[in-house]
Design a protein around this motif. Structure first.
Motif, mmCIF file in Angstrom:
data_model
loop_
_atom_site.group_PDB
_atom_site.id
_atom_site.type_symbol
_atom_site.label_atom_id
_atom_site.label_comp_id
_atom_site.label_asym_id
_atom_site.label_seq_id
_atom_site.Cartn_x
_atom_site.Cartn_y
_atom_site.Cartn_z
ATOM 1 N N ALA A 144 2.816 1.687 -3.425
ATOM 2 C CA ALA A 144 1.630 2.227 -4.504
ATOM 3 C C ALA A 144 1.319 3.513 -4.199
ATOM 4 O O ALA A 144 1.181 4.346 -5.165
ATOM 5 C CB ALA A 144 0.527 1.176 -4.198
ATOM 6 N N ASP A 145 1.090 4.013 -2.893
ATOM 7 C CA ASP A 145 1.071 5.421 -2.758
ATOM 8 C C ASP A 145 2.292 6.339 -3.286
ATOM 9 O O ASP A 145 2.053 7.263 -3.915
ATOM 10 C CB ASP A 145 0.893 5.517 -1.284
ATOM 11 N N LEU A 146 3.330 5.678 -2.752
ATOM 12 C CA LEU A 146 4.662 6.688 -3.024
ATOM 13 C C LEU A 146 5.061 6.692 -4.724
ATOM 14 O O LEU A 146 5.308 7.725 -5.177
ATOM 15 C CB LEU A 146 5.728 6.157 -2.324
ATOM 16 N N SER A 147 4.795 5.793 -5.175
ATOM 17 C CA SER A 147 5.259 5.514 -6.778
ATOM 18 C C SER A 147 4.112 5.692 -7.601
ATOM 19 O O SER A 147 4.391 6.144 -8.924
ATOM 20 C CB SER A 147 5.718 3.940 -7.050
ATOM 21 N N GLY A 148 2.766 5.599 -7.260
ATOM 22 C CA GLY A 148 1.752 5.707 -8.039
ATOM 23 C C GLY A 148 1.298 4.564 -8.947
ATOM 24 O O GLY A 148 0.351 4.463 -9.732
ATOM 25 N N ASP A 149 2.049 3.438 -8.635
ATOM 26 C CA ASP A 149 1.745 1.981 -9.456
ATOM 27 C C ASP A 149 0.732 1.429 -8.632
ATOM 28 O O ASP A 149 0.970 0.648 -7.556
ATOM 29 C CB ASP A 149 2.973 1.339 -9.655
ATOM 30 N N THR A 150 -0.659 1.712 -9.044
ATOM 31 C CA THR A 150 -1.652 0.970 -8.430
ATOM 32 C C THR A 150 -2.448 -0.096 -9.359
ATOM 33 O O THR A 150 -3.488 -0.272 -9.369
ATOM 34 C CB THR A 150 -2.929 2.092 -8.058
ATOM 35 N N SER A 151 -1.336 -0.607 -10.070
ATOM 36 C CA SER A 151 -1.875 -1.685 -10.900
ATOM 37 C C SER A 151 -2.623 -2.853 -10.250
ATOM 38 O O SER A 151 -2.379 -3.076 -9.014
ATOM 39 C CB SER A 151 -0.722 -2.384 -11.643
ATOM 40 N N ASP B 210 0.854 -1.334 -0.067
ATOM 41 C CA ASP B 210 -0.104 0.089 -0.024
ATOM 42 C C ASP B 210 0.907 1.253 -0.135
ATOM 43 O O ASP B 210 0.447 2.107 -0.702
ATOM 44 C CB ASP B 210 -0.924 0.067 1.312
ATOM 45 N N ARG B 211 1.921 1.360 1.015
ATOM 46 C CA ARG B 211 2.743 2.401 0.703
ATOM 47 C C ARG B 211 3.821 2.618 -0.274
ATOM 48 O O ARG B 211 3.795 3.728 -0.847
ATOM 49 C CB ARG B 211 3.705 2.144 2.174
ATOM 50 N N HIS C 173 5.368 -5.071 -5.523
ATOM 51 C CA HIS C 173 6.050 -4.480 -6.641
ATOM 52 C C HIS C 173 7.374 -5.131 -6.834
ATOM 53 O O HIS C 173 8.191 -5.074 -5.756
ATOM 54 C CB HIS C 173 6.140 -2.986 -6.620
#
Lengths: 138, 77
Positions: free
Chosen positions: A31-38, A28-29, A58
């Motif tokens: 995804a939030d940091l990188s923007g990769d919400t695949s 979750d963290r 990831h």
């Protein structure tokens, strides 16, 4: 008498192994940091529909843990990461406890560069990723 | 075994790009845009690994141009 240089502290065969827990909140963290919400990272159902056992960490989250080892342990503060490559061979699904090993496989005395191997192993013994990095020692 | 500039040119091209195609033995690092310290390390290590040689820091310090680099390399083969 010659002064010891930073590169002289390291030898082929030197290695560091770190046990790294993988938790859903890490995904979750990241995804939030990188923007990769695949979807395969964010949804267990979406991952299952693709034949995966759950939300997949990831690849670059694993890479960030490798970066932490290189930046703080081997070679640590005296190193400047020059290149890094990773091949992802098996998914990492939380909860898991990874064994991440960085080892010196070569060094250039002339330019002060270390060649490092990277191995990331899941708790079931499956190799999740392998790779190589090069770090300049200053 | 003697290595020519043409044999190691692919390494220069890989690191520095197409502009490395016009490098001659008289070329200095400062003549080529992008040939900075990182590129220099990459070139030296690529040559070391390709030919199984190891340069010394003092040798690198004495090299002023590509021709010097090739001369030192050939002295190790």
């Amino acid at each position: 008498m010659s002064l010891e240089r930073a590169i002289d502290q390291f030898a082929v065969g030197d290695s560091v192994t770190v046990r790294q827990p993988v938790r859903a909140e890490d995904i979750d963290r990241f995804a939030d940091l990188s923007g990769d919400t695949s979807a395969i990272h964010m949804s267990a159902d979406a991952a299952a529909s693709r034949g995966l056992g759950g939300r997949v960490a990831h690849g670059l989250l694993l890479g960030s843990w490798v970066s932490a080892i290189i930046g703080t342990r081997l070679p640590g503060d005296c190193g400047i990461l020059q290149t890094i490559s990773l091949a992802f061979r098996a998914p990492v699904v939380p909860p898991d406890l990874l064994k991440i090993t960085v080892a010196v496989t070569g060094k250039s005395e002339a330019v002060g560069q270390l060649k490092l191997s990277i191995t990331i192993e899941r708790s079931d013994g499956i190799v999740a990723a392998t790779g190589e990095a090069r770090s300049i020692i200053k | 075994m003697t290595v020519s500039l043409e044999e190691i040119r692919p390494i220069f091209v890989d690191v520095l790009g197409e502009k490395a195609r016009i490098i001659t033995e008289k070329t200095r690092a400062s003549d080529v845009e992008g040939w900075d310290s990182f590129a220099h390390i990459t070139i030296v290590v690529a040559v070391e690994e390709k030919y199984g040689v190891a340069f010394k820091t003092e040798e690198l310090g004495q090299m002023t141009c590509v021709g010097d680099f090739i001369t030192v390399l050939n002295g190790k083969l």
